[in-house]
Design a protein around this motif. Structure first.
Motif: not given
Length: 110
Positions: A62-70
């Motif tokens: 929602w903050t337009k941040e991109v989270l990297h996850a497996i």
């Protein structure tokens, strides 16, 4: 249906791109997020995915941040014209999981 998720779910309008990491190819696939928690994500996808498969993901929050996850696919459910998937985060920094938790607290207090 019995609730098996360990953390609170939150709906999130977002898109995610996943790339298979366990030797099944590197094709990128777009999915639609249904809900997300600090421990996993529910989504729909036009491409057939496999239970137990491991994918690299980039989740726009929602903050337009991109989270990297497996992600590891742990559930597949066919509904009418779509297939929904459940995946657990097997590689997400604690700081990113905390961002999801903070958002849930803010939403609960509105």
């Amino acid at each position: 249906m019995e609730e098996r998720r360990k953390a609170k779910r939150t709906q999130l309008q977002s898109r995610i791109v996943v790339k298979r990491l366990d030797g099944g190819g590197s094709e990128e696939v777009g999915i639609d997020v249904l809900d997300v928690s600090k421990s996993g994500v529910g989504f729909t996808c036009d491409k057939a995915l496999t239970i137990g498969a491991i994918y690299e993901s980039y989740l726009t929050i929602w903050t337009k941040e991109v989270l990297h996850a497996i992600l590891e696919i742990v559930r597949i459910e066919k509904k009418e014209n779509t297939i929904s998937y459940g995946a657990i985060f097997v590689g997400m920094p604690e700081m990113d999981a905390a961002r999801i938790e903070v958002y849930q607290m803010v939403e609960d207090n509105q």
